[in-house]
Design a protein around this motif. Sequence first.
Motif, mmCIF file in Angstrom:
data_model
loop_
_atom_site.group_PDB
_atom_site.id
_atom_site.type_symbol
_atom_site.label_atom_id
_atom_site.label_comp_id
_atom_site.label_asym_id
_atom_site.label_seq_id
_atom_site.Cartn_x
_atom_site.Cartn_y
_atom_site.Cartn_z
ATOM 1 N N PRO A 280 0.824 -1.229 0.000
ATOM 2 C CA PRO A 280 0.000 0.000 0.000
ATOM 3 C C PRO A 280 0.850 1.267 0.000
ATOM 4 N N ILE A 281 0.349 2.289 -0.706
ATOM 5 C CA ILE A 281 1.065 3.556 -0.877
ATOM 6 C C ILE A 281 0.180 4.709 -0.420
ATOM 7 N N VAL A 282 0.787 5.665 0.282
ATOM 8 C CA VAL A 282 0.115 6.909 0.662
ATOM 9 C C VAL A 282 1.015 8.078 0.257
ATOM 10 N N VAL A 283 0.417 9.112 -0.324
ATOM 11 C CA VAL A 283 1.152 10.306 -0.763
ATOM 12 C C VAL A 283 0.764 11.481 0.132
ATOM 13 N N LEU A 284 1.773 12.209 0.618
ATOM 14 C CA LEU A 284 1.530 13.353 1.500
ATOM 15 C C LEU A 284 1.903 14.659 0.822
ATOM 16 N N ASN A 285 1.121 15.690 1.101
ATOM 17 C CA ASN A 285 1.357 17.053 0.611
ATOM 18 C C ASN A 285 1.250 17.156 -0.901
ATOM 19 N N TYR A 286 0.401 16.319 -1.489
ATOM 20 C CA TYR A 286 0.184 16.365 -2.939
ATOM 21 C C TYR A 286 -1.110 15.626 -3.231
ATOM 22 N N PHE A 287 -1.985 16.271 -4.026
ATOM 23 C CA PHE A 287 -3.246 15.623 -4.384
ATOM 24 C C PHE A 287 -3.035 14.675 -5.554
ATOM 25 N N SER A 288 -3.495 13.437 -5.405
ATOM 26 C CA SER A 288 -3.332 12.431 -6.449
ATOM 27 C C SER A 288 -4.623 11.644 -6.628
ATOM 28 N N LEU A 289 -4.973 11.385 -7.885
ATOM 29 C CA LEU A 289 -6.122 10.543 -8.194
ATOM 30 C C LEU A 289 -5.733 9.068 -8.205
ATOM 31 N N ASP A 290 -4.443 8.803 -8.273
ATOM 32 C CA ASP A 290 -3.964 7.427 -8.415
ATOM 33 C C ASP A 290 -3.654 6.748 -7.087
ATOM 34 N N TYR A 291 -3.433 7.533 -6.031
ATOM 35 C CA TYR A 291 -3.039 6.976 -4.746
ATOM 36 C C TYR A 291 -3.846 7.611 -3.615
ATOM 37 N N SER A 292 -3.881 6.943 -2.483
ATOM 38 C CA SER A 292 -4.429 7.575 -1.285
ATOM 39 C C SER A 292 -3.519 8.743 -0.921
ATOM 40 N N CYS A 293 -4.115 9.854 -0.514
ATOM 41 C CA CYS A 293 -3.294 11.052 -0.291
ATOM 42 C C CYS A 293 -3.896 11.962 0.768
ATOM 43 N N LEU A 294 -3.025 12.805 1.343
ATOM 44 C CA LEU A 294 -3.419 13.900 2.217
ATOM 45 C C LEU A 294 -2.848 15.177 1.631
ATOM 46 N N TYR A 295 -3.638 16.237 1.580
ATOM 47 C CA TYR A 295 -3.217 17.425 0.862
ATOM 48 C C TYR A 295 -3.843 18.681 1.447
ATOM 49 N N PHE A 296 -3.283 19.831 1.063
ATOM 50 C CA PHE A 296 -3.852 21.132 1.399
ATOM 51 C C PHE A 296 -4.540 21.709 0.163
ATOM 52 N N ASP A 297 -5.624 22.435 0.367
ATOM 53 C CA ASP A 297 -6.335 23.099 -0.722
ATOM 54 C C ASP A 297 -5.711 24.479 -0.925
ATOM 55 N N HIS A 298 -4.742 24.580 -1.831
ATOM 56 C CA HIS A 298 -4.012 25.830 -2.020
ATOM 57 C C HIS A 298 -4.870 26.914 -2.682
ATOM 58 N N LEU A 299 -5.860 26.515 -3.455
ATOM 59 C CA LEU A 299 -6.758 27.518 -4.033
ATOM 60 C C LEU A 299 -7.521 28.230 -2.921
ATOM 61 N N THR A 300 -8.071 27.453 -1.989
ATOM 62 C CA THR A 300 -8.814 28.041 -0.875
ATOM 63 C C THR A 300 -7.901 28.856 0.039
ATOM 64 N N ILE A 301 -6.683 28.383 0.269
ATOM 65 C CA ILE A 301 -5.728 29.120 1.103
ATOM 66 C C ILE A 301 -5.469 30.501 0.516
ATOM 67 N N ALA A 302 -5.192 30.544 -0.798
ATOM 68 C CA ALA A 302 -4.909 31.828 -1.452
ATOM 69 C C ALA A 302 -6.144 32.724 -1.463
ATOM 70 N N PHE A 303 -7.304 32.123 -1.709
ATOM 71 C CA PHE A 303 -8.550 32.893 -1.722
ATOM 72 C C PHE A 303 -8.803 33.496 -0.342
ATOM 73 N N LYS A 304 -8.639 32.682 0.701
ATOM 74 C CA LYS A 304 -8.901 33.126 2.070
ATOM 75 C C LYS A 304 -7.971 34.285 2.467
ATOM 76 N N ALA A 305 -6.684 34.160 2.127
ATOM 77 C CA ALA A 305 -5.717 35.206 2.484
ATOM 78 C C ALA A 305 -6.007 36.503 1.729
#
Length: 358
Positions: free
Chosen positions: A142-167
Amino acid sequence: MTKPTMRDVAKHANVSVATVSRVINLPHLTSDRAQLKVHQVIEELGYDTTQLLKPKAPKYHHKKILVIDNQLFSNSQINKGLESSAKAAGYKLLYLRFLYFTDYETQQIIHYTLNHKVDGIIFINDSPYLHELQKLITVLPPIVVLNYFSLDYSCLYFDHLTIAFKATEYLLQQGHNRIACLIPSREKQSNIYIQQGYTQALNRLGHSFNIDYFIEGCCTFESGRLAVKTLMKSRQPPTALICFDSTNLNYLDEDCFIEASSSQPSSEQSLLKGVLYQIKKLGLVIPGHLSIMHTTHLQQHEDFTEPLLTHIHKPLYKMGEEGFALLLTKLKSYSVANTSKLIPTELVIRHSVLDKTV
């Protein structure tokens, strides 16, 4: 052109076919000299060793996790969150960090995984070989990807669009309409989202995107210093500035890597210190002359900022902890379904933004 065979590898390396097979499948039974000769020929001929692999059996009890660390600046809070959780669960972490990418490197990852009998793999940040490994998913744990959004693997990520919009939205609400952004590199997918969020917030309140306020390639002390110097000398200098962190950069971002190799370990703090240094050098006061926001995994910067800075908090340590927990879940259930999880961020208001509406 015919594909090279194991016999071709043996012939060019001047060893037996059995030796080649042992180097590939049982390297611990071969000498360093044999491994070096065989691997050199494999790379020269372009021999595909993955054809010898068999599907991975769903049995994980070795208590070892392989971490492929692609970060430009390693030993981040993601690493610390991973290591703390692994220790608590009785697991060992084996780190691999590649500075250059070749097709043969993918095969090295595969065989390293199988020969060291690791239970799972965690990737930190994106990398070209993520796509290549997808073709071999049946032979990998099993593979998990961190700090990057991926459709191919399980992942944890930040929504950078929302972060920039919020700031950006927050600064606009405080009466600022000339808002500059310092970002690491526009080529990164996360930074494309940053530009989109920034632009959407501006457009929503009737402001247009100004390329002069959008400075790319900022991840070090010197780049931050020069960006502020350029912006404040312009005909219409910004009244507010957002510094975006560089935690999404990887080892292939060579421009930042070369400059940062002689800079401070933390790219985020180096950039911020460069910005603050130049503001002080120009005789400007925060927030009276220029308002400052930034994104960070740190809770506070009392050690080198005055006043305290308003920021978007990105919990990298939590990402490491939850990433390890997700991998353990996959190991226990042997789930083939991919899971993507958004790690929430928080706007922390301090004293570095001037309210121009009052």
